[in-house]
Enzyme design. Structure first.
Site, PDB file in Angstrom:
ATOM      1  N   ASP A 170       0.727  -1.213  -0.078  1.00 35.19           N
ATOM      2  CA  ASP A 170      -0.066   0.200   0.121  1.00 35.19           C
ATOM      3  C   ASP A 170       0.781   1.431   0.071  1.00 35.19           C
ATOM      4  O   ASP A 170       2.155   1.207   0.302  1.00 35.19           O
ATOM      5  CB  ASP A 170      -1.067   0.022   1.053  1.00 35.19           C
ATOM      6  N   ASP A 220       1.103   4.455   1.742  1.00 30.68           N
ATOM      7  CA  ASP A 220       0.751   5.557   2.718  1.00 30.68           C
ATOM      8  C   ASP A 220       1.007   6.768   2.645  1.00 30.68           C
ATOM      9  O   ASP A 220       2.195   7.266   2.210  1.00 30.68           O
ATOM     10  CB  ASP A 220       1.027   4.927   4.149  1.00 30.68           C
ATOM     11  N   ASP A 244       9.360   2.579  13.367  1.00 29.33           N
ATOM     12  CA  ASP A 244      10.102   1.474  14.068  1.00 29.33           C
ATOM     13  C   ASP A 244      11.453   1.470  13.425  1.00 29.33           C
ATOM     14  O   ASP A 244      12.226   1.335  14.265  1.00 29.33           O
ATOM     15  CB  ASP A 244       9.366   0.229  14.152  1.00 29.33           C
TER      16      ASP A 244
HETATM   17  P1  ATP Z   1       3.590  -3.599   5.072  1.00 25.18           P
HETATM   18  O1  ATP Z   1       2.596  -2.575   4.477  1.00 25.18           O
HETATM   19  O2  ATP Z   1       4.526  -4.270   4.072  1.00 25.18           O
HETATM   20  O3  ATP Z   1       2.858  -4.426   6.008  1.00 25.18           O
HETATM   21  P2  ATP Z   1       4.655  -1.412   6.389  1.00 25.18           P
HETATM   22  O4  ATP Z   1       6.264  -1.195   7.123  1.00 25.18           O
HETATM   23  O5  ATP Z   1       4.408  -0.554   5.105  1.00 25.18           O
HETATM   24  O6  ATP Z   1       4.764  -2.683   5.846  1.00 25.18           O
HETATM   25  P3  ATP Z   1       2.349  -0.669   7.847  1.00 25.18           P
HETATM   26  O7  ATP Z   1       1.614  -1.304   8.762  1.00 25.18           O
HETATM   27  O8  ATP Z   1       1.628  -0.312   6.496  1.00 25.18           O
HETATM   28  O9  ATP Z   1       3.831  -1.290   7.517  1.00 25.18           O
HETATM   29  O10 ATP Z   1       2.766   0.720   8.370  1.00 25.18           O
HETATM   30  C1  ATP Z   1       3.282   1.929   7.604  1.00 25.18           C
HETATM   31  C2  ATP Z   1       4.350   2.525   8.350  1.00 25.18           C
HETATM   32  O11 ATP Z   1       4.108   3.090   9.673  1.00 25.18           O
HETATM   33  C3  ATP Z   1       5.776   1.823   8.425  1.00 25.18           C
HETATM   34  O12 ATP Z   1       6.560   1.751   7.552  1.00 25.18           O
HETATM   35  C4  ATP Z   1       6.417   2.362   9.745  1.00 25.18           C
HETATM   36  O13 ATP Z   1       6.987   3.433   9.208  1.00 25.18           O
HETATM   37  C5  ATP Z   1       5.187   2.972  10.599  1.00 25.18           C
HETATM   38  N1  ATP Z   1       4.697   1.804  11.647  1.00 25.18           N
HETATM   39  C6  ATP Z   1       3.827   1.005  11.294  1.00 25.18           C
HETATM   40  N2  ATP Z   1       3.670  -0.095  12.523  1.00 25.18           N
HETATM   41  C7  ATP Z   1       4.777   0.477  13.388  1.00 25.18           C
HETATM   42  C8  ATP Z   1       4.766   0.284  14.765  1.00 25.18           C
HETATM   43  N3  ATP Z   1       4.513  -0.653  15.209  1.00 25.18           N
HETATM   44  N4  ATP Z   1       5.716   1.450  15.403  1.00 25.18           N
HETATM   45  C9  ATP Z   1       6.311   2.151  14.459  1.00 25.18           C
HETATM   46  N5  ATP Z   1       6.196   2.654  13.588  1.00 25.18           N
HETATM   47  C10 ATP Z   1       5.180   1.813  12.779  1.00 25.18           C
HETATM   48 MG    MG Z   2       2.513  -0.475   4.357  1.00 32.12          MG
END
Ligand code: ATP
Ligand code: MG
Length: 458
Positions: free
Chosen positions: A72, A74, A148
């Protein structure tokens, strides 16, 4: 002692926040604005036309740099949720823990967050230090420090095609290292799910978890026990459907992280047959996902819990229960034990039960019953499950082969296939009728005789 610790963490937070980002031009990263989704690009344009800053952030930038397909796109911005809503007509406010705006751009839903502020000393946490409420907005640098991993604190500006890199994430990605921003222990305490995210992201992108981030995981694994079931379930499902579930699971095991997440998995993996079954199921799912096919949570959870159902089924049958009610009781027992921890919804639990309950019905090829099985709404998933059991050596290959032929045959051939099976069924029924008589007894016996339990249950 505690004050010293708090001061140390906050000093570190302050230095993290004071950082200026490295500005990485297109010429060195090579990501074009048309590589990001049109929805997220239009959201950024709409916000910047009104004078706000807006970037594609986190996972999407990381994945594009790593040549993986983002899940996705964001957006992060300095506009508040209300301001975002005023810029984007088709948008909605969601989220309680932290307000997020969803913008509907054609088919795409773009998640937009306002930059988060640094966690204050008065941040509301549970007794273990997990942050419960976190609704303070802040600067972009603060937002970056709240993310994170360094590879997730990357902001892509579609207007300039520059990446703003606050924590050397681009270099870490090049060196294939997953590094936590700040003190890993403090960050895991704030949110234990980050430990699972570390495993998943490292496996998906082929990164090594930095030793400083890896070391505390084993001793902090128990913190996962306090994470709400729905959040845990969400993350476990992401992990299992990452296309790298086998690697993730091995890693979870190696880090002692499976305990708080799927305690029954620990039991299931203890026997070589159990491990074989689960690894095969996940290997199949990984292959499906990498071919761009979908995987349903019900199939995954059905596979993960199947061995446990077998054990409970055997126990109940040994306690003199009939096969069929014993199977239903075993399914309910396992689902209520795991269902709570994993927040398996009622709908998913219903699907899981149907997949399981169809297994004995595949064996019971009498009269017109196979037609009922074929028309069952969960036939596809249940048949895939049957194939998995054969692959794991739990049943012979003949049964899935018969069902494959039956699916593909026309009605005439199907009837022929059934006709060759009927005499056997009739023979058995006649035998029983002669022995005891009585419709109820016959049906129960039919069921008991035909419902082959998984090997552990036999
Ligand atoms: P994916 O979408 O592939 O599962 P992602 O890293 O994009 O991985 P998302 O849940 O979409 O995960 O989160 C978007 C962003 O928000 C992350 O890249 C990170 O910067 C931040 N984020 C998400 N979860 C956390 C967390 N638990 N603690 C801190 N930052 C977070
Ligand atoms: Mg994501």
């Amino acid at each position: 002692m505690l004050r010293k610790f708090i001061n140390r963490v906050f000093r570190r937070e302050e230095t993290l926040v004071a950082r200026e980002p490295a500005i990485i031009p297109f010429s060195s990263h090579g990501i074009r604005r048309d590589w990001i989704s049109s929805g997220s690009r239009r959201v950024c344009e709409a916000l910047s036309e009104r004078g706000y800053k807006a970037y594609v952030v986190g996972g999407a930038v990381r994945d594009l740099l790593a040549q993986a397909t983002p899940k996705d796109f964001d957006v992060a911005t300095n506009a508040t949720p209300d301001e975002i809503r005023r810029c984007l007509r088709r948008s909605r406010l969601i989220g309680r823990r932290f307000q997020i705006v969803h913008a509907y751009m054609g088919q795409e839903v773009v998640e937009i967050t306002t930059f988060r502020g640094a966690l204050g000393e008065d941040a509301k946490t549970d007794t273990h230090g997990r942050v419960l409420r976190d609704n303070v907005f802040g600067s972009q640098a603060e937002d970056a420090a709240r993310r994170d991993f360094t590879v997730n604190a990357l902001y892509f500006d579609p207007a300039t095609e520059q990446i703003l890199d606050y924590h050397h994430g681009v270099a870490d990605l090049k060196q294939k290292t997953l590094r936590v921003i700040g003190d890993p222990k403090a960050r895991y305490r704030e949110d234990p799910v980050r430990m699972l995210r570390a495993i998943r992201l490292a496996a998906r992108l082929g990164l090594a978890i930095d030793p400083a981030a890896r070391r505390p995981i084993r001793e902090m694994a128990d913190l996962l026990e306090n994470v709400p079931a729905a959040r845990l379930s969400d993350e476990i499902f992401k992990l299992l459907s990452s296309g790298h579930a086998v690697t993730c699971l091995r890693q979870l095991h190696a880090e002692g992280l499976h305990r708080g997440t799927l305690p029954l998995l620990d039991v299931a993996l203890r026997t070589p047959e159990g491990e074989r079954f689960i690894m095969l199921a996940l290997g199949d799912t990984d292959a499906r996902i990498r071919q761009g096919k979908s995987s349903s949570p019900s199939f995954l959870f059905a596979a993960l819990l199947w061995r446990e159902v077998g054990v409970a089924w055997r126990r109940l049958q040994e306690a003199d229960n009939h096969a069929l009610p014993a199977l239903h009781q075993a399914m309910n027992e396992i689902l209520s034990a795991q269902g709570q921890k994993l927040a398996i919804t009622r709908r998913v639990a219903g699907d899981i039960k149907e997949i399981w309950a169809l297994q004995p019905r595949f064996e019971h090829r009498v009269g017109r019953r196979p037609y009922g099985v074929l028309e069952h709404p969960r036939f596809r998933a249940a048949y895939d499950f049957l194939c998995l059991r054969a692959k794991a050596g739990e049943i012979g290959a003949a049964l899935p082969a018969w069902w494959l032929e039956f699916q593909e045959a026309n009605n005439e051939s199907r009837n022929e296939m059934l006709a060759t099976l009927i005499p056997e069924g009739e023979k058995r029924r006649k035998r029983r009728r002669g022995r005891r008589g009585g419709k109820k007894t016959r049906e129960a016996e039919d069921a008991a005789a035909d419902f082959a339990a998984p090997p552990e249950a036999q």
